[in-house]
Design a protein around this motif. Structure first.
Motif, PDB file in Angstrom:
ATOM      1  N   MET A   1      31.825  58.209  50.408  1.00 33.49           N
ATOM      2  CA  MET A   1      30.917  58.527  49.352  1.00 33.49           C
ATOM      3  C   MET A   1      31.754  58.748  48.088  1.00 33.49           C
ATOM      4  SD  MET A   1      28.252  61.691  49.196  1.00 33.49           S
ATOM      5  CE  MET A   1      27.581  61.119  50.713  1.00 33.49           C
ATOM      6  N   THR A   2      31.337  58.115  47.013  1.00 29.62           N
ATOM      7  CA  THR A   2      32.100  58.216  45.775  1.00 29.62           C
ATOM      8  C   THR A   2      31.201  58.639  44.623  1.00 29.62           C
ATOM      9  OG1 THR A   2      31.721  55.896  45.247  1.00 29.62           O
ATOM     10  CG2 THR A   2      33.703  56.413  46.493  1.00 29.62           C
ATOM     11  N   SER A   3      31.832  59.062  43.568  1.00 29.74           N
ATOM     12  CA  SER A   3      31.115  59.461  42.364  1.00 29.74           C
ATOM     13  C   SER A   3      30.814  58.244  41.502  1.00 29.74           C
ATOM     14  CB  SER A   3      31.981  60.444  41.563  1.00 29.74           C
ATOM     15  OG  SER A   3      31.411  60.712  40.317  1.00 29.74           O
ATOM     16  N   LYS A   4      29.741  58.328  40.749  1.00 28.37           N
ATOM     17  CA  LYS A   4      29.423  57.256  39.807  1.00 28.37           C
ATOM     18  C   LYS A   4      30.440  57.212  38.679  1.00 28.37           C
ATOM     19  CE  LYS A   4      24.567  57.220  40.852  1.00 28.37           C
ATOM     20  NZ  LYS A   4      23.208  57.384  40.399  1.00 28.37           N
ATOM     21  N   TRP A   5      31.161  58.304  38.475  1.00 31.33           N
ATOM     22  CA  TRP A   5      32.190  58.339  37.428  1.00 31.33           C
ATOM     23  C   TRP A   5      33.345  57.410  37.761  1.00 31.33           C
ATOM     24  CZ3 TRP A   5      30.805  60.285  33.022  1.00 31.33           C
ATOM     25  CH2 TRP A   5      29.818  61.256  32.992  1.00 31.33           C
ATOM     26  N   ARG A   6      33.485  57.043  39.027  1.00 30.89           N
ATOM     27  CA  ARG A   6      34.561  56.144  39.443  1.00 30.89           C
ATOM     28  C   ARG A   6      34.529  54.850  38.626  1.00 30.89           C
ATOM     29  NH1 ARG A   6      35.195  53.766  45.477  1.00 30.89           N
ATOM     30  NH2 ARG A   6      36.835  55.274  45.687  1.00 30.89           N
ATOM     31  N   TRP A   7      33.340  54.313  38.404  1.00 30.38           N
ATOM     32  CA  TRP A   7      33.236  53.043  37.681  1.00 30.38           C
ATOM     33  C   TRP A   7      33.646  53.196  36.224  1.00 30.38           C
ATOM     34  CZ3 TRP A   7      33.453  49.320  40.807  1.00 30.38           C
ATOM     35  CH2 TRP A   7      32.909  49.444  42.070  1.00 30.38           C
ATOM     36  N   LEU A   8      33.308  54.307  35.610  1.00 24.81           N
ATOM     37  CA  LEU A   8      33.734  54.550  34.237  1.00 24.81           C
ATOM     38  C   LEU A   8      35.255  54.630  34.151  1.00 24.81           C
ATOM     39  CD1 LEU A   8      33.078  55.219  31.275  1.00 24.81           C
ATOM     40  CD2 LEU A   8      32.976  57.626  31.958  1.00 24.81           C
ATOM     41  N   VAL A   9      35.869  55.320  35.085  1.00 25.76           N
ATOM     42  CA  VAL A   9      37.331  55.442  35.094  1.00 25.76           C
ATOM     43  C   VAL A   9      37.970  54.080  35.346  1.00 25.76           C
ATOM     44  CG1 VAL A   9      39.293  56.530  36.249  1.00 25.76           C
ATOM     45  CG2 VAL A   9      37.247  57.865  35.758  1.00 25.76           C
ATOM     46  N   LEU A  10      37.390  53.270  36.207  1.00 27.19           N
ATOM     47  CA  LEU A  10      37.928  51.926  36.439  1.00 27.19           C
ATOM     48  C   LEU A  10      37.830  51.059  35.185  1.00 27.19           C
ATOM     49  CD1 LEU A  10      36.733  51.168  40.071  1.00 27.19           C
ATOM     50  CD2 LEU A  10      39.083  51.473  39.278  1.00 27.19           C
ATOM     51  N   VAL A  11      36.750  51.171  34.441  1.00 32.15           N
ATOM     52  CA  VAL A  11      36.609  50.422  33.185  1.00 32.15           C
ATOM     53  C   VAL A  11      37.656  50.889  32.169  1.00 32.15           C
ATOM     54  CG1 VAL A  11      35.085  50.079  31.192  1.00 32.15           C
ATOM     55  CG2 VAL A  11      34.189  49.817  33.498  1.00 32.15           C
ATOM     56  N   ILE A  12      37.867  52.191  32.094  1.00 28.40           N
ATOM     57  CA  ILE A  12      38.885  52.724  31.187  1.00 28.40           C
ATOM     58  C   ILE A  12      40.272  52.225  31.602  1.00 28.40           C
ATOM     59  CG2 ILE A  12      40.035  54.856  30.451  1.00 28.40           C
ATOM     60  CD1 ILE A  12      37.220  56.166  30.541  1.00 28.40           C
ATOM     61  N   ALA A  13      40.553  52.203  32.901  1.00 28.90           N
ATOM     62  CA  ALA A  13      41.837  51.689  33.386  1.00 28.90           C
ATOM     63  C   ALA A  13      42.010  50.225  32.996  1.00 28.90           C
ATOM     64  CB  ALA A  13      41.931  51.849  34.904  1.00 28.90           C
ATOM     65  N   LEU A  14      40.960  49.428  33.137  1.00 29.30           N
ATOM     66  CA  LEU A  14      41.017  48.024  32.745  1.00 29.30           C
ATOM     67  C   LEU A  14      41.276  47.890  31.253  1.00 29.30           C
ATOM     68  CD1 LEU A  14      40.700  45.051  33.472  1.00 29.30           C
ATOM     69  CD2 LEU A  14      38.253  45.298  33.063  1.00 29.30           C
ATOM     70  N   LEU A  15      40.639  48.730  30.447  1.00 32.87           N
ATOM     71  CA  LEU A  15      40.872  48.688  29.000  1.00 32.87           C
ATOM     72  C   LEU A  15      42.330  49.004  28.664  1.00 32.87           C
ATOM     73  CD1 LEU A  15      37.626  50.347  27.607  1.00 32.87           C
ATOM     74  CD2 LEU A  15      38.288  47.935  27.501  1.00 32.87           C
ATOM     75  N   PHE A  16      42.933  49.945  29.359  1.00 32.70           N
ATOM     76  CA  PHE A  16      44.341  50.245  29.123  1.00 32.70           C
ATOM     77  C   PHE A  16      45.232  49.073  29.520  1.00 32.70           C
ATOM     78  CE2 PHE A  16      43.227  54.622  28.317  1.00 32.70           C
ATOM     79  CZ  PHE A  16      44.213  55.023  27.425  1.00 32.70           C
ATOM     80  N   PHE A  17      44.894  48.378  30.604  1.00 32.32           N
ATOM     81  CA  PHE A  17      45.661  47.190  30.970  1.00 32.32           C
ATOM     82  C   PHE A  17      45.519  46.106  29.907  1.00 32.32           C
ATOM     83  CE2 PHE A  17      45.674  48.629  35.504  1.00 32.32           C
ATOM     84  CZ  PHE A  17      47.051  48.637  35.642  1.00 32.32           C
ATOM     85  N   LEU A  18      44.310  45.919  29.382  1.00 32.72           N
ATOM     86  CA  LEU A  18      44.106  44.940  28.318  1.00 32.72           C
ATOM     87  C   LEU A  18      44.869  45.317  27.056  1.00 32.72           C
ATOM     88  CD1 LEU A  18      40.307  44.129  28.777  1.00 32.72           C
ATOM     89  CD2 LEU A  18      42.286  42.718  29.413  1.00 32.72           C
ATOM     90  N   LEU A  19      44.919  46.604  26.732  1.00 29.90           N
ATOM     91  CA  LEU A  19      45.723  47.057  25.598  1.00 29.90           C
ATOM     92  C   LEU A  19      47.203  46.755  25.817  1.00 29.90           C
ATOM     93  CD1 LEU A  19      44.131  50.505  24.681  1.00 29.90           C
ATOM     94  CD2 LEU A  19      44.268  48.495  23.206  1.00 29.90           C
ATOM     95  N   ALA A  20      47.665  46.937  27.042  1.00 30.15           N
ATOM     96  CA  ALA A  20      49.065  46.645  27.353  1.00 30.15           C
ATOM     97  C   ALA A  20      49.371  45.167  27.147  1.00 30.15           C
ATOM     98  CB  ALA A  20      49.386  47.057  28.787  1.00 30.15           C
ATOM     99  N   VAL A  21      48.475  44.297  27.624  1.00 29.03           N
ATOM    100  CA  VAL A  21      48.676  42.859  27.456  1.00 29.03           C
ATOM    101  C   VAL A  21      48.601  42.481  25.979  1.00 29.03           C
ATOM    102  CG1 VAL A  21      47.660  40.592  27.940  1.00 29.03           C
ATOM    103  CG2 VAL A  21      47.877  42.285  29.765  1.00 29.03           C
ATOM    104  N   ALA A  22      47.625  43.025  25.272  1.00 32.34           N
ATOM    105  CA  ALA A  22      47.466  42.712  23.847  1.00 32.34           C
ATOM    106  C   ALA A  22      48.669  43.182  23.040  1.00 32.34           C
ATOM    107  CB  ALA A  22      46.193  43.355  23.313  1.00 32.34           C
ATOM    108  N   GLN A  23      49.265  44.273  23.435  1.00 26.26           N
ATOM    109  CA  GLN A  23      50.418  44.809  22.721  1.00 26.26           C
ATOM    110  C   GLN A  23      51.590  43.830  22.775  1.00 26.26           C
ATOM    111  OE1 GLN A  23      50.119  47.673  21.111  1.00 26.26           O
ATOM    112  NE2 GLN A  23      52.191  47.583  20.286  1.00 26.26           N
ATOM    113  N   VAL A  24      51.720  43.111  23.867  1.00 28.55           N
ATOM    114  CA  VAL A  24      52.837  42.179  24.029  1.00 28.55           C
ATOM    115  C   VAL A  24      52.491  40.793  23.501  1.00 28.55           C
ATOM    116  CG1 VAL A  24      54.328  41.076  25.754  1.00 28.55           C
ATOM    117  CG2 VAL A  24      53.703  43.471  26.011  1.00 28.55           C
ATOM    118  N   VAL A  25      51.236  40.382  23.608  1.00 25.54           N
ATOM    119  CA  VAL A  25      50.835  39.028  23.259  1.00 25.54           C
ATOM    120  C   VAL A  25      50.479  38.873  21.775  1.00 25.54           C
ATOM    121  CG1 VAL A  25      49.087  37.246  23.755  1.00 25.54           C
ATOM    122  CG2 VAL A  25      50.022  38.621  25.597  1.00 25.54           C
ATOM    123  N   ALA A  26      50.137  39.955  21.104  1.00 23.40           N
ATOM    124  CA  ALA A  26      49.550  39.887  19.762  1.00 23.40           C
ATOM    125  C   ALA A  26      50.473  39.398  18.657  1.00 23.40           C
ATOM    126  CB  ALA A  26      49.001  41.261  19.383  1.00 23.40           C
ATOM    127  N   GLY A  27      51.730  39.332  18.854  1.00 26.55           N
ATOM    128  CA  GLY A  27      52.614  38.879  17.779  1.00 26.55           C
ATOM    129  C   GLY A  27      54.062  39.103  18.150  1.00 26.55           C
TER     130      GLY A  27
END
Length: 145
Positions: A1-27
């Protein structure tokens, strides 16, 4: 049994990964960009790991609670007296399920299943199902001492 907050935290984690990729790829990439990308990736990995591991497992021998951050807690059915939904420790209107246990053991706050009511008394369906299961399994426990 899990909390519904799990999905919000997973989305935030994905956003941080995208920020990491963008930081290296952006220029042009300098040392500061790589360090920042690594920090973003570490925060994303930590948040994702915490979200995936958190929850409450109900088994034939008892309950195992794994909070977002912290150590897993095991409670045998022989130690469970009941369950109630108490006030959370936050300034927001949070609620947290609490497994009441025998007198020689501390009650277990299931922080992995905490939820916000925002002025209502609505309890999530998963928490209601857990309460029903706990009441069935805890019947006749007595004081255990």
């Amino acid at each position: 049994m899990t909390s519904k907050w799990r999905w919000l935290v997973l989305v935030i984690a994905l956003l941080f990964f995208l920020l990491a990729v963008a930081q290296v790829v952006a220029g042009p990439v300098g040392v500061a960009d790589v360090v920042l990308a690594v920090l973003f990736a570490l925060v994303g990995a930590g948040a994702g790991w915490a979200a995936v591991r958190s929850g409450v497992e109900v088994g034939p021998d008892g309950l195992v609670e794994v909070p977002f951050f912290g150590r897993r807690t095991r409670v045998a059915w022989a130690e469970v007296v009941g369950m109630e939904v108490g006030e959370g420790a936050s300034v927001l209107p949070s609620r947290v399920p609490v497994i009441t246990t025998v007198s020689y053991r501390e009650d277990v706050h299931l922080s992995a299943l905490s939820f916000y009511t925002f002025g209502t008394d609505r309890v999530p369906a998963g928490v209601r199902r857990l309460k029903t299961t706990v009441e069935e399994r805890a019947t006749g426990v007595g004081d255990g001492g």
